[in-house]
Design a protein around this motif. Structure first.
Motif, PDB file in Angstrom:
ATOM      1  N   THR A 120       0.757  -1.247  -0.012  1.00 10.41           N
ATOM      2  CA  THR A 120      -0.030   0.130  -0.065  1.00 10.41           C
ATOM      3  C   THR A 120       1.123   1.189  -0.008  1.00 10.41           C
ATOM      4  N   GLU A 121       1.933   1.205   0.860  1.00 10.16           N
ATOM      5  CA  GLU A 121       2.870   2.528   1.147  1.00 10.16           C
ATOM      6  C   GLU A 121       3.450   2.613  -0.398  1.00 10.16           C
ATOM      7  N   ILE A 122       3.945   1.650  -0.892  1.00 13.76           N
ATOM      8  CA  ILE A 122       4.688   1.843  -2.517  1.00 13.76           C
ATOM      9  C   ILE A 122       3.766   2.346  -3.337  1.00 13.76           C
ATOM     10  N   LYS A 123       2.891   2.012  -3.071  1.00 13.33           N
ATOM     11  CA  LYS A 123       1.783   2.317  -4.386  1.00 13.33           C
ATOM     12  C   LYS A 123       1.487   3.888  -4.016  1.00 13.33           C
ATOM     13  N   LYS A 124       1.344   4.313  -3.008  1.00 15.01           N
ATOM     14  CA  LYS A 124       1.122   5.722  -2.465  1.00 15.01           C
ATOM     15  C   LYS A 124       2.346   6.494  -3.106  1.00 15.01           C
ATOM     16  N   LEU A 125       3.389   5.963  -2.821  1.00 13.48           N
ATOM     17  CA  LEU A 125       4.772   6.640  -3.298  1.00 13.48           C
ATOM     18  C   LEU A 125       4.677   6.922  -4.992  1.00 13.48           C
ATOM     19  N   GLU A 126       4.223   5.544  -5.451  1.00 15.67           N
ATOM     20  CA  GLU A 126       3.784   5.719  -6.933  1.00 15.67           C
ATOM     21  C   GLU A 126       3.230   7.048  -7.249  1.00 15.67           C
ATOM     22  N   GLU A 127       2.019   7.026  -6.516  1.00 16.84           N
ATOM     23  CA  GLU A 127       0.713   8.140  -6.986  1.00 16.84           C
ATOM     24  C   GLU A 127       1.198   9.283  -6.805  1.00 16.84           C
ATOM     25  N   VAL A 128       2.438   9.721  -5.916  1.00 13.08           N
ATOM     26  CA  VAL A 128       2.669  11.096  -5.719  1.00 13.08           C
ATOM     27  C   VAL A 128       4.071  11.446  -6.572  1.00 13.08           C
ATOM     28  N   GLY A 129       4.432  10.235  -7.467  1.00 13.45           N
ATOM     29  CA  GLY A 129       5.481  10.656  -8.502  1.00 13.45           C
ATOM     30  C   GLY A 129       6.912  10.095  -8.128  1.00 13.45           C
ATOM     31  N   SER A 130       6.890   9.320  -7.174  1.00 11.36           N
ATOM     32  CA  SER A 130       8.254   8.809  -6.902  1.00 11.36           C
ATOM     33  C   SER A 130       8.608   7.725  -8.100  1.00 11.36           C
ATOM     34  N   LEU A 131      10.067   7.968  -8.503  1.00 10.43           N
ATOM     35  CA  LEU A 131      10.357   7.067  -9.460  1.00 10.43           C
ATOM     36  C   LEU A 131      11.237   5.768  -9.232  1.00 10.43           C
ATOM     37  N   PHE A 132      12.061   5.657  -8.046  1.00 11.41           N
ATOM     38  CA  PHE A 132      12.756   4.846  -7.315  1.00 11.41           C
ATOM     39  C   PHE A 132      12.601   4.654  -5.886  1.00 11.41           C
ATOM     40  N   VAL A 133      12.071   3.343  -5.705  1.00 13.28           N
ATOM     41  CA  VAL A 133      11.967   2.851  -4.177  1.00 13.28           C
ATOM     42  C   VAL A 133      12.773   1.681  -4.116  1.00 13.28           C
ATOM     43  N   GLN A 134      13.602   1.856  -2.904  1.00 13.67           N
ATOM     44  CA  GLN A 134      14.401   0.684  -2.666  1.00 13.67           C
ATOM     45  C   GLN A 134      13.905  -0.011  -1.505  1.00 13.67           C
ATOM     46  N   VAL A 135      13.707  -1.298  -1.517  1.00 15.63           N
ATOM     47  CA  VAL A 135      13.036  -2.190  -0.703  1.00 15.63           C
ATOM     48  C   VAL A 135      14.338  -2.756   0.089  1.00 15.63           C
ATOM     49  N   ILE A 144       7.620 -10.637  -0.655  1.00 15.80           N
ATOM     50  CA  ILE A 144       8.470  -9.315  -1.238  1.00 15.80           C
ATOM     51  C   ILE A 144       7.562  -9.123  -2.845  1.00 15.80           C
ATOM     52  N   ASN A 145       7.489 -10.303  -3.352  1.00 12.72           N
ATOM     53  CA  ASN A 145       6.824  -9.933  -4.615  1.00 12.72           C
ATOM     54  C   ASN A 145       5.226  -9.359  -4.432  1.00 12.72           C
ATOM     55  N   LYS A 146       4.770  -9.911  -3.380  1.00  7.89           N
ATOM     56  CA  LYS A 146       3.559  -9.421  -2.996  1.00  7.89           C
ATOM     57  C   LYS A 146       3.505  -8.035  -2.794  1.00  7.89           C
ATOM     58  N   ALA A 147       4.272  -7.321  -2.062  1.00  6.88           N
ATOM     59  CA  ALA A 147       4.531  -6.045  -1.713  1.00  6.88           C
ATOM     60  C   ALA A 147       4.753  -5.184  -2.904  1.00  6.88           C
ATOM     61  N   VAL A 148       5.382  -5.648  -3.843  1.00  5.82           N
ATOM     62  CA  VAL A 148       5.564  -4.855  -5.330  1.00  5.82           C
ATOM     63  C   VAL A 148       4.663  -5.285  -6.210  1.00  5.82           C
ATOM     64  N   GLU A 149       3.673  -5.931  -5.967  1.00  4.71           N
ATOM     65  CA  GLU A 149       2.685  -6.395  -7.203  1.00  4.71           C
ATOM     66  C   GLU A 149       2.057  -5.150  -7.649  1.00  4.71           C
ATOM     67  N   GLY A 150       1.780  -5.097  -8.858  1.00  2.00           N
ATOM     68  CA  GLY A 150       1.227  -4.078  -9.337  1.00  2.00           C
ATOM     69  C   GLY A 150       1.788  -2.531  -9.460  1.00  2.00           C
ATOM     70  N   VAL A 151       2.991  -2.615  -9.030  1.00  6.21           N
ATOM     71  CA  VAL A 151       3.933  -1.271  -9.104  1.00  6.21           C
ATOM     72  C   VAL A 151       4.546  -1.083 -10.327  1.00  6.21           C
ATOM     73  N   ASN A 152       4.569  -0.051 -10.826  1.00  4.43           N
ATOM     74  CA  ASN A 152       5.184   0.318 -12.274  1.00  4.43           C
ATOM     75  C   ASN A 152       6.373   1.302 -12.223  1.00  4.43           C
ATOM     76  N   ILE A 153       6.982   1.351 -10.910  1.00  4.31           N
ATOM     77  CA  ILE A 153       8.336   2.346 -10.854  1.00  4.31           C
ATOM     78  C   ILE A 153       9.362   1.194 -10.767  1.00  4.31           C
ATOM     79  N   LYS A 154      10.626   2.138 -10.646  1.00  2.00           N
ATOM     80  CA  LYS A 154      11.622   1.179 -10.517  1.00  2.00           C
ATOM     81  C   LYS A 154      11.634   0.809  -8.881  1.00  2.00           C
ATOM     82  N   VAL A 155      11.945  -0.305  -8.754  1.00  3.26           N
ATOM     83  CA  VAL A 155      12.205  -0.927  -7.273  1.00  3.26           C
ATOM     84  C   VAL A 155      13.492  -1.685  -7.258  1.00  3.26           C
TER      85      VAL A 155
END
Lengths: 336, 362
Positions: free
Chosen positions: A163-178, A197-208
């Motif tokens: 949920t948090e990573i998707k919120k970061l994507e929504e506000v324009g983040s380009l690169f998230v490091q888990v 981990i895959n579950k946490a990044v599911e549906g995320v379209n930015i660089k992880v």
């Protein structure tokens, strides 16, 4: 498409807190200063450490995790279901407040979105990095008093982190490091840990990216393809650049750790360059990012900055050689 | 009521067998105690040059006194000094070994806990200025003053702690020795033997040797038995009782090796053996001494006496000479507040058990 200089330089996340900021935190904790002053000081500290990083030439800065005391604690304090009993030793004389899960894990509100927005506003670089502790590491570094198994706990946490990573994507983040330093700790748990981990990044379209350190990388290697991330940020300086062959055949990017964060000796640029030439025997330079082994927060600020400067200067030596071959830029990849 | 009935049944079932009177029961704390926050602060202040080494030494003595007094008041029969001066089970010992450099940080088994690894670059040999025996002497003196202060008649036993040769060797980055047995041999005869001798000469009755590798399950059985044989030999030659503490793995992984050290005290991690302990515990029948680690040093969940009673009862039936009830591993992995609660429970349980089955009460 956003371009980056070849061998982009970055940090893993944390950076030493300025001394004056530490004093203010101390004052806040003993009641001398209020919330407002702490917030102002935190903002100023972030601006200072972005400036440190950009001044020495880091391409992808972070906010130095100025607002976080510790990588698991910070998240546990902001997710419902945790309590704290006290500090637990990690190594030497270093401790963290290991949380205990005592009730159902629930997402309450954004955790690091404001951190990202502040960093974005104050960095001059096109790409910045936000770090987020992964579900497996939070589960492994917590005491579990509530869920039937660590696996169940990790998947609950995966929902929260996702949920948090998707919120970061929504506000324009380009690169998230888990950050998943615990990932290889229990080899028998790795199959489901990778799924969490895959579950946490599911549906995320930015660089992880995925950061794993002080670990047995031969255990991680079989999962390189399965993990739905673009980059693995790994520690190699601490181990004297042993085990480099583990990245042979890696079909994703490598964040190559070239700076030992537990030593106060500042590396020579030539040492960094030598390590880079070595890793390029295993991996194309177009798939290598350059970073310290891990967060820099335990070092004195002047040494951390000097180490980053040496790292960038070492990269420059190699970039000059690569430029002769016409290699000067790479794209920011969301998928590999 | 079914639960009341079950409790009554457990109590009866566990306590009416004649065999239960066969063991002497003792309480014990093994390994480290969580370094108190106040001491950690002092060490930080020393490292940043804000206090002198004399001030730091006073700090170590203060916190050692506090811990030894707490353990003595709890009536724990065998304990360490909490290893408050140690960063992990190898450091600072490896600073005092010729041929060894202190290398980078490595994970300590499956824990979020890291140690500085010994890097073996030359023939290993204990340096003359190793302070570990003097630290034991200091802790013994502190314990003496605690005993005097509390007016205790029966004395608890203070155990110095050393890493075992197998665990040391397996966790070393070996760049010098061509085979593992050679390195282990030198760790045994050039490093540990002189230390054990010195500790014995300073009055140590039992020396706790940490050998998680014996049960962890990544070393071949031949090598494990070789090491157990060496430990048995040291104990015999030096006329000293060793407490060989294993953890992080089922005791079933080392049953063959335990035979070589069965005249000593064998410490097993019952928490790591929960799934299979019923299959192997008969191997400990008629052992001289066994320490059963039933209090989990890696969890904040507090053990219920009823459950502990259930596990311990199985061992009481084995006619073991001396049965030690203990924590299962070093306590660095839990906060101090939890360690305190667990030690209180351990003490209370053992006191109750002694009242039922005998044992040496203090």
């Amino acid at each position: 498409m956003i371009s980056l200089p070849i061998l982009p330089t970055t940090v893993i996340g944390s950076y030493p807190r300025p001394k004056w900021f530490r004093e203010i935190i101390k004052g806040y904790k003993n009641g001398r200063y209020g919330e407002e002053l702490l917030k102002e000081a935190s903002d100023d500290a972030v601006v200072s450490v972005i400036s440190d990083q950009e001044e020495v030439g880091i391409d992808i800065p972070s906010d130095g995790e100025m607002r976080r005391d510790e990588m698991v604690e910070y998240f546990a304090e902001r997710i419902e279901g945790f309590r704290f009993y006290g500090p637990v030793r990690v190594w030497g004389n270093n401790f963290f407040r290991k949380p205990a899960v005592v009730s159902k894990i629930t997402y309450i509100r954004p955790i690091v979105v404001d951190e990202y927005l502040f960093l974005r506003r104050h960095s001059s670089r096109p790409v910045v990095k936000v770090t987020i502790t992964g579900p497996y590491t939070i589960a492994d570094w917590s005491f579990n008093e509530y869920y039937n198994s660590k696996e169940e706990l990790a998947f609950e946490l995966a929902k929260v982190i996702g949920t948090e990573i998707k919120k970061l994507e929504e506000v324009g983040s380009l690169f998230v490091q888990v950050d998943e330093p615990a990932l290889t700790t229990h080899p028998k748990e790795m199959d489901w840990a990778v799924q969490a981990i895959n579950k946490a990044v599911e549906g995320v379209n930015i660089k992880v990216g995925l950061h794993v350190c002080y670990s047995n990388y031969s255990l991680l290697k079989p999962y390189f393809d399965e993990l739905r991330v673009t980059q693995f940020a790994l520690e190699f300086a601490n181990r004297g650049f042993r085990d480099l062959e583990v990245v042979k055949g890696l079909s994703k990017e490598l964040g190559f750790g070239v700076i030992d964060v537990h030593s106060r000796v500042v590396e020579e640029p030539e040492y960094v360059a030598k390590a880079l030439f070595k890793i390029m025997e295993y991996l194309s330079p177009e798939y290598i990012y350059v970073n310290p082994d891990c967060g820099l927060k335990l070092l004195p600020r002047s040494i951390a900055k000097a180490k980053l400067r040496a790292m960038v200067e070492g990269v420059m030596i190699v970039r000059r050689e690569l430029a002769k071959k016409g290699l000067t830029e790479i794209p920011l990849r969301n998928k590999v | 009521m079914p639960i009341t009935f079950l409790i009554k049944f457990l109590n009866t079932e566990l306590l009416t067998h004649k065999e239960l009177t066969m063991s002497n029961v003792y309480s014990a704390m093994v390994g480290s105690y969580p370094r108190p926050a106040g001491l950690a602060k002092l060490i930080n202040r020393f490292n940043s040059g804000k206090i002198s080494s004399e001030d730091l030494e006073l700090g170590y003595e203060k916190y050692t006194y506090r811990l030894l007094k707490f353990l003595t008041k709890l009536n724990i029969d065998y304990f360490t000094d909490g290893m408050l001066r140690w960063d992990d089970i190898f450091n600072p010992l490896i600073n005092y070994v010729d041929g060894v450099k202190v290398n980078g940080l490595y994970r300590f088994y499956e824990n979020n806990f890291f140690f500085r690894a010994p890097q073996v670059v030359g023939k290993v040999r204990l340096m003359d200025d190793c302070p570990i025996p003097q630290w034991f002497k200091k802790s013994s003196e502190i314990l003496e003053s605690v005993i005097k202060e509390l007016g205790i008649k029966s004395r608890p036993v203070l155990k110095p702690v050393l890493p075992g040769p197998l665990t040391l060797a397996i966790n070393s980055l070996n760049e010098r020795y061509s085979n593992m047995r050679e390195l282990i041999g030198d760790y045994v005869f050039e490093v540990l033997t002189p230390l054990i001798k010195a500790l014995r000469d300073l009055g140590a009755q039992v020396i706790e040797i940490h050998e998680p590798e014996l049960t962890y399950g990544r070393v071949d059985p031949g090598l494990k038995c070789y090491v157990a044989g060496l430990l048995g030999r040291i104990s015999y030659d030096l006329k000293i009782k060793l407490w060989i503490q294993t953890y992080f793995g089922s005791a079933s992984n080392a049953l063959e090796c335990f035979k070589f050290i069965s005249n000593n005290i064998v410490g097993i991690d019952l928490v790591a053996s929960r799934d299979d302990y019923l299959n192997y515990i008969h191997n400990f029948s008629y052992y001289d001494s066994l320490a059963v680690g039933v209090y989990d040093s890696r969890s904040t969940v507090l053990e219920r006496s009823r459950i502990i009673r259930w596990y311990v009862a199985k061992f009481l039936k084995l006619r073991i000479g001396n049965l030690f009830i203990a924590n299962n591993a070093p306590m660095d992995f839990i906060p101090e507040v939890i360690a305190v609660k667990k030690l209180r429970r351990l003490s209370k349980f053992t006191k109750w058990l002694k009242s039922k089955v005998g044992g040496v009460a203090r």
